[in-house]
Design a protein around this motif. Structure first.
Motif, PDB file in Angstrom:
ATOM      1  N   ALA A  33       8.007 -54.161 -41.265  1.00  0.00           N
ATOM      2  CA  ALA A  33       7.697 -53.095 -42.227  1.00  0.00           C
ATOM      3  C   ALA A  33       6.907 -51.990 -41.538  1.00  0.00           C
ATOM      4  O   ALA A  33       7.182 -50.792 -41.732  1.00  0.00           O
ATOM      5  CB  ALA A  33       6.916 -53.660 -43.406  1.00  0.00           C
ATOM      6  N   PHE A  34       5.945 -52.365 -40.718  1.00  0.00           N
ATOM      7  CA  PHE A  34       5.122 -51.375 -40.025  1.00  0.00           C
ATOM      8  C   PHE A  34       5.897 -50.693 -38.902  1.00  0.00           C
ATOM      9  O   PHE A  34       5.687 -49.517 -38.625  1.00  0.00           O
ATOM     10  CB  PHE A  34       3.836 -52.029 -39.530  1.00  0.00           C
ATOM     11  CG  PHE A  34       3.090 -52.698 -40.668  1.00  0.00           C
ATOM     12  CD1 PHE A  34       2.649 -51.962 -41.758  1.00  0.00           C
ATOM     13  CD2 PHE A  34       2.877 -54.061 -40.676  1.00  0.00           C
ATOM     14  CE1 PHE A  34       2.000 -52.566 -42.818  1.00  0.00           C
ATOM     15  CE2 PHE A  34       2.224 -54.678 -41.730  1.00  0.00           C
ATOM     16  CZ  PHE A  34       1.791 -53.926 -42.809  1.00  0.00           C
ATOM     17  N   GLU A  35       6.806 -51.435 -38.295  1.00  0.00           N
ATOM     18  CA  GLU A  35       7.690 -50.845 -37.284  1.00  0.00           C
ATOM     19  C   GLU A  35       8.557 -49.757 -37.917  1.00  0.00           C
ATOM     20  O   GLU A  35       8.747 -48.686 -37.338  1.00  0.00           O
ATOM     21  CB  GLU A  35       8.559 -51.948 -36.673  1.00  0.00           C
ATOM     22  CG  GLU A  35       9.449 -51.488 -35.542  1.00  0.00           C
ATOM     23  CD  GLU A  35      10.324 -52.610 -34.991  1.00  0.00           C
ATOM     24  OE1 GLU A  35      11.278 -52.268 -34.267  1.00  0.00           O
ATOM     25  OE2 GLU A  35      10.081 -53.797 -35.270  1.00  0.00           O
ATOM     26  N   ARG A  51      11.290 -52.301 -56.400  1.00  0.00           N
ATOM     27  CA  ARG A  51      10.179 -51.587 -55.778  1.00  0.00           C
ATOM     28  C   ARG A  51      10.661 -50.278 -55.178  1.00  0.00           C
ATOM     29  O   ARG A  51       9.987 -49.252 -55.284  1.00  0.00           O
ATOM     30  CB  ARG A  51       9.497 -52.469 -54.712  1.00  0.00           C
ATOM     31  CG  ARG A  51       8.704 -53.616 -55.311  1.00  0.00           C
ATOM     32  CD  ARG A  51       8.797 -54.880 -54.490  1.00  0.00           C
ATOM     33  NE  ARG A  51      10.154 -55.346 -54.297  1.00  0.00           N
ATOM     34  CZ  ARG A  51      10.848 -56.045 -55.220  1.00  0.00           C
ATOM     35  NH1 ARG A  51      10.285 -56.391 -56.349  1.00  0.00           N
ATOM     36  NH2 ARG A  51      12.088 -56.412 -54.994  1.00  0.00           N
ATOM     37  N   SER A  52      11.843 -50.299 -54.578  1.00  0.00           N
ATOM     38  CA  SER A  52      12.415 -49.068 -54.016  1.00  0.00           C
ATOM     39  C   SER A  52      12.731 -48.067 -55.116  1.00  0.00           C
ATOM     40  O   SER A  52      12.529 -46.865 -54.954  1.00  0.00           O
ATOM     41  CB  SER A  52      13.685 -49.379 -53.220  1.00  0.00           C
ATOM     42  OG  SER A  52      13.366 -50.093 -52.053  1.00  0.00           O
ATOM     43  N   THR A  94      13.624 -45.071 -46.623  1.00  0.00           N
ATOM     44  CA  THR A  94      13.000 -45.680 -45.449  1.00  0.00           C
ATOM     45  C   THR A  94      11.684 -46.353 -45.829  1.00  0.00           C
ATOM     46  O   THR A  94      11.435 -47.511 -45.454  1.00  0.00           O
ATOM     47  CB  THR A  94      12.765 -44.619 -44.352  1.00  0.00           C
ATOM     48  OG1 THR A  94      14.024 -44.018 -44.025  1.00  0.00           O
ATOM     49  CG2 THR A  94      12.148 -45.225 -43.108  1.00  0.00           C
ATOM     50  N   ILE A  95      10.860 -45.664 -46.582  1.00  0.00           N
ATOM     51  CA  ILE A  95       9.589 -46.244 -47.026  1.00  0.00           C
ATOM     52  C   ILE A  95       9.859 -47.440 -47.945  1.00  0.00           C
ATOM     53  O   ILE A  95       9.208 -48.486 -47.824  1.00  0.00           O
ATOM     54  CB  ILE A  95       8.719 -45.176 -47.724  1.00  0.00           C
ATOM     55  CG1 ILE A  95       8.347 -44.063 -46.734  1.00  0.00           C
ATOM     56  CG2 ILE A  95       7.461 -45.814 -48.330  1.00  0.00           C
ATOM     57  CD1 ILE A  95       7.759 -42.827 -47.387  1.00  0.00           C
ATOM     58  N   LEU A  99      11.505 -41.805 -38.916  1.00  0.00           N
ATOM     59  CA  LEU A  99      10.882 -41.438 -40.186  1.00  0.00           C
ATOM     60  C   LEU A  99      10.201 -40.099 -39.962  1.00  0.00           C
ATOM     61  O   LEU A  99       9.192 -40.005 -39.270  1.00  0.00           O
ATOM     62  CB  LEU A  99       9.872 -42.507 -40.636  1.00  0.00           C
ATOM     63  CG  LEU A  99       9.153 -42.241 -41.956  1.00  0.00           C
ATOM     64  CD1 LEU A  99      10.139 -42.053 -43.114  1.00  0.00           C
ATOM     65  CD2 LEU A  99       8.183 -43.365 -42.263  1.00  0.00           C
ATOM     66  N   LYS A 100      10.790 -39.083 -40.522  1.00  0.00           N
ATOM     67  CA  LYS A 100      10.352 -37.706 -40.275  1.00  0.00           C
ATOM     68  C   LYS A 100       9.168 -37.339 -41.163  1.00  0.00           C
ATOM     69  O   LYS A 100       9.299 -36.611 -42.140  1.00  0.00           O
ATOM     70  CB  LYS A 100      11.511 -36.723 -40.501  1.00  0.00           C
ATOM     71  CG  LYS A 100      12.752 -37.008 -39.676  1.00  0.00           C
ATOM     72  CD  LYS A 100      12.466 -36.906 -38.201  1.00  0.00           C
ATOM     73  CE  LYS A 100      13.723 -37.145 -37.387  1.00  0.00           C
ATOM     74  NZ  LYS A 100      13.500 -37.483 -36.035  1.00  0.00           N
TER      75      LYS A 100
END
Length: 158
Positions: A117-119, A44-45, A64-65, A126-127
Motif C-alpha cells: 500500500a505504501f509502495e 472503500r474505493s 490509485t489511492i 502517482l502524480k
C-alpha cells in the motif's frame, strides 16, 4: 449507483493486477492475490472516489489511492482470520488464506499487502506533490497501526 460501484471495483482491481504483474515474481504473490481479489465490492474505493470527486481530484489518482486502501483492507482480513486472531476458516465462501496457503504464508502475504500500500502511494506514477504523498502515507500508516486497525484488533482480542 451499482453500475458506478462495479466500475470502480473493476478499475481498482485492474490497477492492482497491473501493479502486481510489474512486481518481481515471488512465492507470496499467489497468497497476496488470493487475499486481494476474493470478489468484494471495493466500497472503500467508492467512498474515496465520491469524496475526491467533490474536491475535483483526478479519477485515476483516486483509483490509485483507493488501491492502496484496498491493500490495507485485504491485509487486515487475512490477519483477522488467523488462528491467533479470530480463527476464521472461511472468508467470503472460500477457505481463509491461512487454510489455503498455511499460517506463515498468510502472515507474510498480509504483511506484504500492508507494505505494498505504501509502495503504491510512494510510486512516481502517482502524480501528486511529494508533501501530499507523505501526508497520505502518514495518515494511512497511522490508521493501520497500533492507533488504528492493529490497535482495534488488540482491543477485540482483549
Amino acid at each position: 449507483m451499482k453500475t458506478k460501484l462495479n466500475k470502480i471495483a473493476k478499475d481498482t482491481n485492474n490497477f492492482l493486477k497491473k501493479f502486481l504483474n510489474k512486481q518481481n515474481n515471488s512465492r507470496l504473490l499467489p497468497a497476496m492475490k488470493y487475499g486481494l481479489f476474493p470478489g468484494g465490492k471495493k466500497i472503500r474505493s467508492k467512498i474515496l472516489i465520491d469524496i475526491g470527486s467533490l474536491l475535483s481530484i483526478d479519477y485515476k489518482t483516486l483509483i490509485t489511492i483507493g488501491a492502496a486502501v484496498e491493500c490495507i483492507h485485504a491485509y487486515s482480513l487475512i490477519h483477522d482470520d488467523l488462528p491467533c486472531m479470530d480463527n476464521d476458516k472461511i472468508r467470503r465462501g472460500k477457505p481463509s488464506a491461512h487454510i489455503k496457503f498455511g499460517e506463515s504464508t498468510a502472515v507474510l502475504a498480509g504483511n506484504s499487502l500492508l507494505t505494498m500500500a505504501f509502495e503504491i502511494l510512494a510510486s512516481p506514477n502517482l502524480k501528486l506533490n511529494e508533501k501530499v504523498k507523505i501526508n497520505l502515507i502518514k495518515k494511512l500508516s497511522k490508521s493501520s497501526g497500533h492507533l488504528g486497525i492493529a490497535g482495534g484488533q488488540y482491543l477485540d482480542l482483549s
